[in-house]
Design a protein around this motif. Structure first.
Motif, PDB file in Angstrom:
ATOM      1  N   VAL B 275      55.232  42.821  67.479  1.00 23.57           N
ATOM      2  CA  VAL B 275      55.694  44.082  67.765  1.00 23.57           C
ATOM      3  C   VAL B 275      55.422  45.583  66.958  1.00 23.57           C
ATOM      4  CG1 VAL B 275      57.730  43.288  68.828  1.00 23.57           C
ATOM      5  CG2 VAL B 275      57.792  43.389  66.561  1.00 23.57           C
ATOM      6  N   PRO B 276      54.819  46.414  67.570  1.00 20.06           N
ATOM      7  CA  PRO B 276      54.695  47.549  66.728  1.00 20.06           C
ATOM      8  C   PRO B 276      56.052  48.364  66.999  1.00 20.06           C
ATOM      9  CG  PRO B 276      53.323  47.609  69.079  1.00 20.06           C
ATOM     10  CD  PRO B 276      54.295  46.434  68.965  1.00 20.06           C
ATOM     11  N   VAL B 277      56.587  48.416  65.540  1.00 15.65           N
ATOM     12  CA  VAL B 277      58.269  48.671  65.311  1.00 15.65           C
ATOM     13  C   VAL B 277      58.063  50.111  65.443  1.00 15.65           C
ATOM     14  CG1 VAL B 277      59.878  48.982  63.777  1.00 15.65           C
ATOM     15  CG2 VAL B 277      58.635  46.964  63.948  1.00 15.65           C
ATOM     16  N   ARG B 278      57.257  50.990  65.086  1.00 18.11           N
ATOM     17  CA  ARG B 278      57.355  52.545  65.236  1.00 18.11           C
ATOM     18  C   ARG B 278      57.699  53.023  66.747  1.00 18.11           C
ATOM     19  NH1 ARG B 278      55.673  56.180  61.387  1.00 18.11           N
ATOM     20  NH2 ARG B 278      55.850  58.303  62.261  1.00 18.11           N
ATOM     21  N   GLY B 279      58.814  53.510  66.862  1.00 23.40           N
ATOM     22  CA  GLY B 279      59.151  54.239  68.072  1.00 23.40           C
ATOM     23  C   GLY B 279      59.791  53.179  69.035  1.00 23.40           C
ATOM     24  N   ALA B 280      59.677  52.058  68.717  1.00 25.13           N
ATOM     25  CA  ALA B 280      60.720  50.901  69.367  1.00 25.13           C
ATOM     26  C   ALA B 280      61.840  50.547  68.610  1.00 25.13           C
ATOM     27  CB  ALA B 280      59.693  49.800  69.635  1.00 25.13           C
ATOM     28  N   GLU B 281      62.397  51.051  67.783  1.00 25.86           N
ATOM     29  CA  GLU B 281      63.358  50.702  66.860  1.00 25.86           C
ATOM     30  C   GLU B 281      64.722  50.652  67.929  1.00 25.86           C
ATOM     31  OE1 GLU B 281      61.896  53.520  66.349  1.00 25.86           O
ATOM     32  OE2 GLU B 281      60.712  53.156  64.586  1.00 25.86           O
ATOM     33  N   SER B 282      65.216  51.372  68.348  1.00 19.23           N
ATOM     34  CA  SER B 282      66.324  51.451  69.147  1.00 19.23           C
ATOM     35  C   SER B 282      66.155  50.360  70.523  1.00 19.23           C
ATOM     36  CB  SER B 282      66.804  52.458  70.001  1.00 19.23           C
ATOM     37  OG  SER B 282      66.837  53.555  68.840  1.00 19.23           O
ATOM     38  N   ARG B 283      65.032  50.317  70.993  1.00 20.82           N
ATOM     39  CA  ARG B 283      64.855  49.133  71.965  1.00 20.82           C
ATOM     40  C   ARG B 283      65.021  47.617  71.583  1.00 20.82           C
ATOM     41  NH1 ARG B 283      60.721  46.279  73.649  1.00 20.82           N
ATOM     42  NH2 ARG B 283      59.249  47.317  72.352  1.00 20.82           N
ATOM     43  N   LEU B 284      64.314  47.715  70.238  1.00 20.67           N
ATOM     44  CA  LEU B 284      64.602  46.109  69.534  1.00 20.67           C
ATOM     45  C   LEU B 284      65.893  45.831  69.092  1.00 20.67           C
ATOM     46  CD1 LEU B 284      60.987  46.542  67.537  1.00 20.67           C
ATOM     47  CD2 LEU B 284      61.612  44.727  69.139  1.00 20.67           C
ATOM     48  N   ARG B 285      66.715  46.744  68.656  1.00 26.10           N
ATOM     49  CA  ARG B 285      67.631  46.662  67.925  1.00 26.10           C
ATOM     50  C   ARG B 285      68.787  46.281  69.248  1.00 26.10           C
ATOM     51  NH1 ARG B 285      72.282  49.688  68.852  1.00 26.10           N
ATOM     52  NH2 ARG B 285      74.004  49.300  67.388  1.00 26.10           N
ATOM     53  N   ALA B 286      68.418  46.892  70.601  1.00 25.77           N
ATOM     54  CA  ALA B 286      69.277  46.527  71.604  1.00 25.77           C
ATOM     55  C   ALA B 286      68.983  45.073  72.166  1.00 25.77           C
ATOM     56  CB  ALA B 286      69.129  47.364  72.918  1.00 25.77           C
ATOM     57  N   GLU B 287      67.727  44.855  72.166  1.00 24.83           N
ATOM     58  CA  GLU B 287      67.297  43.516  72.721  1.00 24.83           C
ATOM     59  C   GLU B 287      67.411  42.325  71.734  1.00 24.83           C
ATOM     60  OE1 GLU B 287      63.196  44.040  73.686  1.00 24.83           O
ATOM     61  OE2 GLU B 287      63.252  45.300  75.372  1.00 24.83           O
ATOM     62  N   LEU B 288      67.476  42.362  70.542  1.00 11.53           N
ATOM     63  CA  LEU B 288      67.805  41.305  69.690  1.00 11.53           C
ATOM     64  C   LEU B 288      69.216  41.114  69.108  1.00 11.53           C
ATOM     65  CD1 LEU B 288      64.647  41.723  67.344  1.00 11.53           C
ATOM     66  CD2 LEU B 288      64.823  40.302  69.361  1.00 11.53           C
ATOM     67  N   ASP B 289      69.698  40.132  69.500  1.00 12.71           N
ATOM     68  CA  ASP B 289      71.193  39.828  69.391  1.00 12.71           C
ATOM     69  C   ASP B 289      71.228  40.202  67.768  1.00 12.71           C
ATOM     70  OD1 ASP B 289      73.576  38.152  68.616  1.00 12.71           O
ATOM     71  OD2 ASP B 289      73.299  37.532  70.439  1.00 12.71           O
ATOM     72  N   PRO B 290      72.625  40.826  67.450  1.00 14.63           N
ATOM     73  CA  PRO B 290      72.645  41.327  65.947  1.00 14.63           C
ATOM     74  C   PRO B 290      72.961  40.036  65.224  1.00 14.63           C
ATOM     75  CG  PRO B 290      74.341  42.199  67.465  1.00 14.63           C
ATOM     76  CD  PRO B 290      73.309  41.290  68.272  1.00 14.63           C
ATOM     77  N   LYS B 291      73.357  38.757  65.841  1.00 17.57           N
ATOM     78  CA  LYS B 291      73.447  37.663  65.033  1.00 17.57           C
ATOM     79  C   LYS B 291      72.045  36.977  64.440  1.00 17.57           C
ATOM     80  CE  LYS B 291      76.483  35.320  67.829  1.00 17.57           C
ATOM     81  NZ  LYS B 291      76.759  36.062  68.869  1.00 17.57           N
ATOM     82  N   TRP B 292      71.084  37.041  65.560  1.00 17.00           N
ATOM     83  CA  TRP B 292      69.989  36.376  64.812  1.00 17.00           C
ATOM     84  C   TRP B 292      69.614  37.086  63.622  1.00 17.00           C
ATOM     85  CZ3 TRP B 292      66.858  37.314  70.326  1.00 17.00           C
ATOM     86  CH2 TRP B 292      68.007  36.632  71.412  1.00 17.00           C
ATOM     87  N   ALA B 302      53.940  45.909  52.417  1.00 20.59           N
ATOM     88  CA  ALA B 302      54.091  47.532  52.577  1.00 20.59           C
ATOM     89  C   ALA B 302      54.370  47.805  53.889  1.00 20.59           C
ATOM     90  CB  ALA B 302      52.657  47.943  52.078  1.00 20.59           C
ATOM     91  N   ALA B 303      53.759  47.266  54.648  1.00 18.92           N
ATOM     92  CA  ALA B 303      53.854  47.657  56.311  1.00 18.92           C
ATOM     93  C   ALA B 303      55.128  46.816  56.681  1.00 18.92           C
ATOM     94  CB  ALA B 303      52.742  47.164  57.172  1.00 18.92           C
ATOM     95  N   ALA B 304      55.347  45.668  56.188  1.00 22.58           N
ATOM     96  CA  ALA B 304      56.530  45.102  56.621  1.00 22.58           C
ATOM     97  C   ALA B 304      57.636  45.895  56.113  1.00 22.58           C
ATOM     98  CB  ALA B 304      56.424  43.518  56.275  1.00 22.58           C
ATOM     99  N   VAL B 305      57.879  46.427  54.605  1.00 27.26           N
ATOM    100  CA  VAL B 305      58.823  46.914  54.288  1.00 27.26           C
ATOM    101  C   VAL B 305      59.167  48.276  55.087  1.00 27.26           C
ATOM    102  CG1 VAL B 305      59.609  48.455  52.335  1.00 27.26           C
ATOM    103  CG2 VAL B 305      58.769  46.141  51.957  1.00 27.26           C
ATOM    104  N   GLU B 306      58.117  49.018  55.586  1.00 28.38           N
ATOM    105  CA  GLU B 306      58.090  50.242  56.284  1.00 28.38           C
ATOM    106  C   GLU B 306      58.888  49.629  57.578  1.00 28.38           C
ATOM    107  OE1 GLU B 306      57.642  53.216  55.755  1.00 28.38           O
ATOM    108  OE2 GLU B 306      57.838  54.088  57.991  1.00 28.38           O
ATOM    109  N   ALA B 307      58.638  48.812  58.240  1.00 30.73           N
ATOM    110  CA  ALA B 307      59.176  48.474  59.431  1.00 30.73           C
ATOM    111  C   ALA B 307      60.529  48.048  59.211  1.00 30.73           C
ATOM    112  CB  ALA B 307      58.392  47.260  60.127  1.00 30.73           C
ATOM    113  N   TRP B 308      60.858  47.526  58.036  1.00 23.12           N
ATOM    114  CA  TRP B 308      62.360  47.031  57.774  1.00 23.12           C
ATOM    115  C   TRP B 308      62.936  48.228  57.611  1.00 23.12           C
ATOM    116  CZ3 TRP B 308      65.312  47.933  53.694  1.00 23.12           C
ATOM    117  CH2 TRP B 308      66.745  47.238  53.587  1.00 23.12           C
ATOM    118  N   LYS B 309      62.537  49.266  56.995  1.00 21.79           N
ATOM    119  CA  LYS B 309      63.271  50.668  56.793  1.00 21.79           C
ATOM    120  C   LYS B 309      63.754  51.190  58.130  1.00 21.79           C
ATOM    121  CE  LYS B 309      61.419  52.220  52.521  1.00 21.79           C
ATOM    122  NZ  LYS B 309      60.173  53.378  51.952  1.00 21.79           N
ATOM    123  N   ARG B 310      62.815  51.131  58.988  1.00 23.15           N
ATOM    124  CA  ARG B 310      63.117  51.893  60.300  1.00 23.15           C
ATOM    125  C   ARG B 310      64.092  51.078  61.078  1.00 23.15           C
ATOM    126  NH1 ARG B 310      59.901  55.437  62.719  1.00 23.15           N
ATOM    127  NH2 ARG B 310      58.588  56.358  61.467  1.00 23.15           N
TER     128      ARG B 310
END
Lengths: 173, 396
Positions: B275-292, B302-310
């Motif tokens: 998943v390219p995280v940039r620009g898809a943060e809100s969509r991913l948040r809505a799609e993935l169950d908070p409990k997972w 480095a790249a993973a940390v950047e995605a984690w921050k977003r």
């Protein structure tokens, strides 16, 4: 109690203040206002008291109570209590709190009005649970956060009301 | 619930009750008059409240008072909402109230309100007893999750449409209605209505200009919290723990691979999603169950940390980073170097293990045996965090 009731607030003023209360609810609790949820919890509590086995096995009831969960341990209950207290206090201060039956001019018997009130209550209670909320929790609260289902609900409520307004005109006019 | 929560909700309820009572909503005749075009109080009050609350909410979000991701947005179950709404409307015209207003009526001594309230409890009870018969419809019909208009409209949210809709309604309904023998509604000072409308209009226009906070704004606002978490290494999961979580049937883990498509094709963990995280943060948040458990995977960190921050800034919960990335994973599970330690430097995010071909997840190291990490020592860090914000709305 005074014989002459105070006038109501201007509807825009009442609406604006209601909007502020709704906003504060979101700001402080993260969720909006509601009413039917509190009643549902009271229902779950009542069933749980009378028939605990049944309350624990019915999914609708068990998600609120059942087992060690107390259905009344929820913010909705206190919101509902507050609703009653606020309504009463306001009505009292305005001289509107008195025992009476409000009915249309062409409805002779209060008993008939009560019968329709029960019937309407049953239908509205069923609908509110089906829709996962009532005019407060869905239409008002969900409307303010632009929830799609809440806007659909709101238009459906008005549609349902206007649909039966003509056949029931003798009730109210 | 603590005493503080109780008092807050009690106070909110009282405010709610006072507003409804003062608006005249404790009187079934006034409420019903809405449906006979004799009195537009219901519409005026409701839409004014919605517009005012909406503007305050979006303004608070815009200036950072309120984290929109923590707010409960009623999930969409379209068809149950429509049919339930029709029933509530029918109950309204038959019985004269809706649930909230009947409580106000009953508390001010209106006997019809008391009976309506009694009927409500009966209806709620009957629903609980009968819903099993149409469970699938209730749970899934027209379900789109927690979609709201604004989210559909894109990242920069503007509640303008709804505002002008309501504003239009107020223009049309501004006339004085014939009202029979109903007590008159309160009157305001002449002209105040237009001043109020102008203020709301300006607030709406201002919102349209400044927009809602972007992910970058949110990252800036949460920078302290994010840096603190990262420097404590709290969100970093050792490969051994990732393997354990993947094999744990009690939790659901999702591997979010943020590497390039070429690296992903060369090798990825089994069931990983690129998943390219940039620009898809809100969509991913809505799609993935908070409990997972969400585990972000890069070649190094480095790249993973950047995605984690977003993702964290977008309000996603239970997000972690694979410590050492795919490179460390392969050192352990492909090269068999079980005690390889997590490198101190973040690395250059290049895949340093050679693959003869693009094997994807067919390499045995993509899906190691549950016991493959036995003997490796690491600190367990997964703890399930409760879902963001309020778990249920006003109707819970």
């Amino acid at each position: 109690m005074s014989a002459r009731a105070e006038t109501y607030w201007n509807p825009y003023v009442a609406g604006a203040l209601l909007g502020v209360v709704l906003f504060l609810s979101y700001l402080v609790t993260g969720a909006g206002l509601g009413a039917s949820g509190g009643f549902a919890r009271l229902t779950a509590w009542a069933v749980g008291t009378v028939a605990p086995e049944h309350a624990a096995t019915s999914r609708e009831l068990a998600k609120m109570g059942g087992g060690a969960k107390n259905p009344l341990d929820h913010r909705m209950l206190w919101l509902t209590v507050g609703l009653a207290v606020g309504g009463f206090a306001s009505g009292m201060l305005a001289g509107r709190a008195r025992v009476e039956t409000r009915k249309g001019p062409r409805v002779g018997s209060s008993v008939k009005r009560w019968g329709f009130a029960i019937l309407g209550g049953v239908v509205a209670g069923y609908g509110a649970r089906l829709a996962r909320g009532c005019t407060s929790g869905q239409a008002l609260s969900g409307g303010a956060v632009l929830a799609v289902g809440s806007w659909a609900f709101m238009f459906a409520v008005f549609a349902g009301g206007y649909l039966l307004a003509w056949p029931l005109r003798r009730m109210w006019t | 619930m603590g005493i503080g929560d109780i008092l807050v909700n009690l106070a909110l309820g009282i405010g709610f009750g006072v507003c409804l009572e003062r608006a005249g909503f404790g009187d079934s005749r006034r409420l019903a008059a809405q449906f006979y075009f004799r009195d537009q109080t219901v519409l005026k009050v409701m839409f004014t409240a919605i517009v005012v609350a909406m503007l305050l909410l979006f303004w608070s979000s815009a200036i950072g008072w309120l984290d929109w991701e923590q707010v409960f947005v009623n999930p969409t179950h379209l068809w149950p909402a429509v049919i339930g709404g029709l029933l509530v409307g029918v109950g309204f015209i038959v019985g004269g109230y809706c649930p909230g207003t009947s409580m106000v009526a009953a508390s001010t001594g209106k006997v019809d309100g008391v009976f309506f309230l009694g009927g409500l409890f009966l209806g709620i009870f009957v629903f609980g007893e009968t819903v099993a018969g149409f469970r699938v419809f209730y749970d899934t019909a027209g379900g789109a999750g927690a979609a709201d208009d604004s989210r559909l409209a894109g990242r920069r949210r503007r509640p303008r449409g709804a505002r002008s809709r309501a504003h239009g309604a107020r223009h049309v309904l501004g006339r004085r209605e014939a009202r029979g023998d109903l007590p008159p509604e309160g009157r305001g000072m002449k002209g105040m209505k237009w001043i109020g409308a102008a203020v709301l209009l300006l607030l709406g226009a201002g919102l349209a200009v400044i927009g809602q906070p972007t992910i970058e704004d949110r990252m800036r606002r949460q920078a302290d919290r994010i840096e603190k978490a990262l420097s404590s290494r709290e969100p970093f999961l050792d490969p051994g723990e990732v393997l354990a979580v993947k094999h744990n049937r009690d939790v659901r883990a999702v591997i979010l691979d943020v590497r390039s498509e070429a690296d992903f094709n060369r090798f990825h963990l089994i069931d990983a999603k690129r998943v390219p995280v940039r620009g898809a943060e809100s969509r991913l948040r809505a799609e993935l169950d908070p409990k997972w458990i969400k585990i972000v995977v890069g070649n190094d960190e480095a790249a993973a940390v950047e995605a984690w921050k977003r993702l964290t800034a977008a309000g996603m919960k239970n997000v972690y980073v694979l410590a050492g990335g795919v490179n460390l994973w392969l050192t352990i599970f492909r090269d068999g170097n079980l005690q390889a330690s997590v490198p101190d430097a973040p690395g250059d995010d290049r895949l340093r293990h050679p693959f003869p071909a693009a094997v994807g997840s067919r390499d045995p190291a993509a899906n190691p045996e549950p016991h493959a990490a036995e003997g490796r020592e690491y600190e367990k860090r997964v703890k399930q965090v409760r879902a963001a914000g309020a778990p249920a709305g006003g109707c819970g």
